[in-house]
Design an enzyme around this catalytic site. Structure first.
Site, short mmCIF file in Angstrom:
data_model
loop_
_atom_site.label_atom_id
_atom_site.label_comp_id
_atom_site.label_asym_id
_atom_site.label_seq_id
_atom_site.Cartn_x
_atom_site.Cartn_y
_atom_site.Cartn_z
N LYS A 46 1.22 5.24 7.08
CA LYS A 46 -0.16 4.46 7.59
C LYS A 46 0.09 4.16 9.00
O LYS A 46 -1.06 4.06 9.72
CB LYS A 46 -0.28 3.34 6.86
CG LYS A 46 -0.76 3.52 5.21
CD LYS A 46 -1.11 2.15 4.54
CE LYS A 46 -1.18 2.42 3.13
NZ LYS A 46 -2.23 3.38 2.62
N ASP B 82 1.78 -8.66 3.50
CA ASP B 82 1.64 -7.01 3.49
C ASP B 82 0.75 -6.67 4.54
O ASP B 82 -0.42 -6.98 4.88
CB ASP B 82 0.54 -6.89 1.97
CG ASP B 82 0.04 -5.44 1.94
OD1 ASP B 82 0.58 -4.72 2.83
OD2 ASP B 82 -0.62 -5.22 1.15
N GLN C 297 -1.35 -2.35 6.59
CA GLN C 297 -2.62 -2.02 7.52
C GLN C 297 -2.49 -2.45 8.87
O GLN C 297 -3.46 -2.23 9.72
CB GLN C 297 -3.92 -2.27 6.88
CG GLN C 297 -4.22 -1.68 5.24
CD GLN C 297 -4.44 -0.10 5.51
OE1 GLN C 297 -4.81 0.10 6.56
NE2 GLN C 297 -4.24 0.51 4.50
N CYS D 148 -8.22 0.92 -4.59
CA CYS D 148 -7.12 0.20 -5.01
C CYS D 148 -7.18 -1.49 -4.99
O CYS D 148 -6.15 -2.20 -4.67
CB CYS D 148 -5.51 0.52 -4.48
SG CYS D 148 -5.38 2.31 -4.84
N HIS E 273 -4.40 -5.60 -2.35
CA HIS E 273 -4.25 -4.30 -2.91
C HIS E 273 -3.52 -4.39 -3.93
O HIS E 273 -2.87 -5.40 -4.29
CB HIS E 273 -3.32 -3.33 -1.72
CG HIS E 273 -3.37 -1.92 -2.21
ND1 HIS E 273 -2.37 -1.47 -3.05
CD2 HIS E 273 -3.68 -0.89 -1.61
CE1 HIS E 273 -2.33 -0.15 -3.00
NE2 HIS E 273 -3.41 0.29 -2.16
#
Length: 411
Positions: free
Chosen positions: A231, A205, A208, A369, A128
């Site tokens: 999220k 990261d 998600q 993104c 991202h």
């Protein structure tokens, strides 16, 4: 909330906890398949937000009155719950605005002290933008170099290339756990083990990952892990940076003011202890409390049930969408979660998205993104349907019917 923690997920009971899902859009039942952008919020999260602002809204940590003490206790209890949720210590949980701020914090607070000219930082093609730009900025500041792990045609990391990129000049690896654009689940365990063999720290990261799978930061042995509340069924504007305590203690804050100080004179400021050292300014108090409620909801449903259900949706979605003539999937990794990206013939994804919207179906179109990833596949963007625990096969049927109708109109 009604009890739903069973081996087999009870979708209809879960959906009752998300009031937004019962509405109609343009006269059609809402089909919400944009969960990778942000998920909807269950009643207990909405109730936590209402309760904070209607019953004990107050600033925290320094007030001596009842409301302040109540808010402080709830906020710190939320921190402790989130720490337990990912198997961390409370002082390793830094409340921030989200994953983007977390990456920027590590880039500046850790990177300024540990990166010098000629050093290398490894990221991947599928990152991202928020896991690209902060490292680019740091590299420009320090005359360091960004090295990129390529992806294959299936949308999987080229691990052979990663191992070749990793060398004595590498100072940090920062990769995404699950791709927001493709749904690929990356082999972060292998990445962490290889990096640590060279004493290279690893940042994950996990924005998600948290909605879809259990995360144990101690088991992963990652050095930093970032995720956002919104999220994972929580509110926007709140997220977490986990960092190993020893690393966080060595880092200097990159934002000043508020709770991050221990003492201030015009000659010198000393900094607070963890985790407050990195929490400048009045925090998102309600957000932290509501984020913990969102994670309680996930725990109540259970990752095993969520994962099983979402994998069924993923397989069913690929199967049904694959029936459409001209369908092209972008991202066919062996390990996926949460998202299907696709194109149909040469129809622009935006046009498909607009037609679907008029049918009450919300998907995401565009580059998500991840412009370098789109460039890798030589496309401008995709249509992306992304799933959450409350989605159904009937909604996928509606998506397929909608895409077919859009294609008939646009072909």
């Amino acid at each position: 909330m009604k009890a739903v923690a069973t081996e087999v997920i009870n979708i209809q009971e879960i959906r009752k906890n998300f009031p937004i899902l019962s509405q109609q859009v343009y006269g059609n039942p809402l089909v919400y398949l944009d969960n990778a952008a942000t998920s909807q919020k269950p009643q207990q999260v909405l109730e936590a937000i209402r309760k904070y602002y209607s019953e004990y809204n107050s600033n925290i940590h320094r007030g001596v009155h009842y409301l302040s003490e109540k808010a402080t206790n709830e906020y710190e209890n939320a921190r402790s719950y989130i720490a337990d949720f990912i198997n961390a210590k409370p002082q390793e949980i830094n409340f921030l605005r989200g994953t983007t701020e977390a990456v920027n914090l590590v880039a500046q607070a850790w990177g300024r002290e540990n990166i010098k000219a000629g050093d290398e930082i490894i990221i991947s093609t599928m990152e991202h933008h928020s896991n690209i730009v902060p490292w680019q900025m740091l590299c420009e500041q320090k005359q360091a170099h960004l090295k990129i792990i390529p992806v294959n045609d299936a949308g999987e990391l080229d691990m052979e290339a990663f191992h070749k990129l990793l060398n004595e000049r590498t100072r940090l690896v920062s990769v995404v756990y699950i791709s927001n654009a493709l749904g690929t689940i990356n082999p972060v365990e292998e990445i962490i083990e290889a990096a640590h063999a060279l004493d290279v720290p690893v940042m994950i990261d996990g924005a998600q990952a948290i909605p879809h799978m259990a995360v144990d930061v101690k088991k992963l042995d990652c050095d930093f892990f970032a995720f956002s509340g919104h999220k994972a069924y929580g509110p926007t504007g709140i997220g977490v940076l986990y960092g190993k305590q020893a690393l966080l203690e060595k880092m200097q804050p990159y934002q000043g003011g508020g709770e991050m100080i221990q003492s201030v004179t015009f000659e010198k400021t000393t900094y607070n202890e963890l985790p407050y050292k990195f929490e400048a300014g009045t925090p998102n108090i309600c957000g932290g409390i509501a984020m913990a409620e969102a994670l309680r909801y996930i725990r109540q449903i259970g990752y095993d049930s969520i994962g099983t259900h979402e994998q069924e949706l993923l397989e069913y979605g690929h199967q049904r969408l694959g029936e459409i003539e001209g369908m092209r999937f972008i991202g066919t990794a062996a390990r996926k979660a949460g998202a299907i990206s696709f194109l149909v013939d040469k129809i622009h994804p935006y046009d498909i998205g607009v037609v679907l919207d008029k049918l009450g179906i919300a998907i995401r179109t565009g580059h998500h993104c991840t412009q370098p990833l789109m460039k890798r596949f030589d496309i401008a963007g995709t249509c992306r349907a992304s799933f959450a625990m409350y989605n159904t096969k009937e909604e996928i049927d509606a998506l397929v019917a909608g895409v077919k109708r859009a294609v008939e109109m646009l072909r």
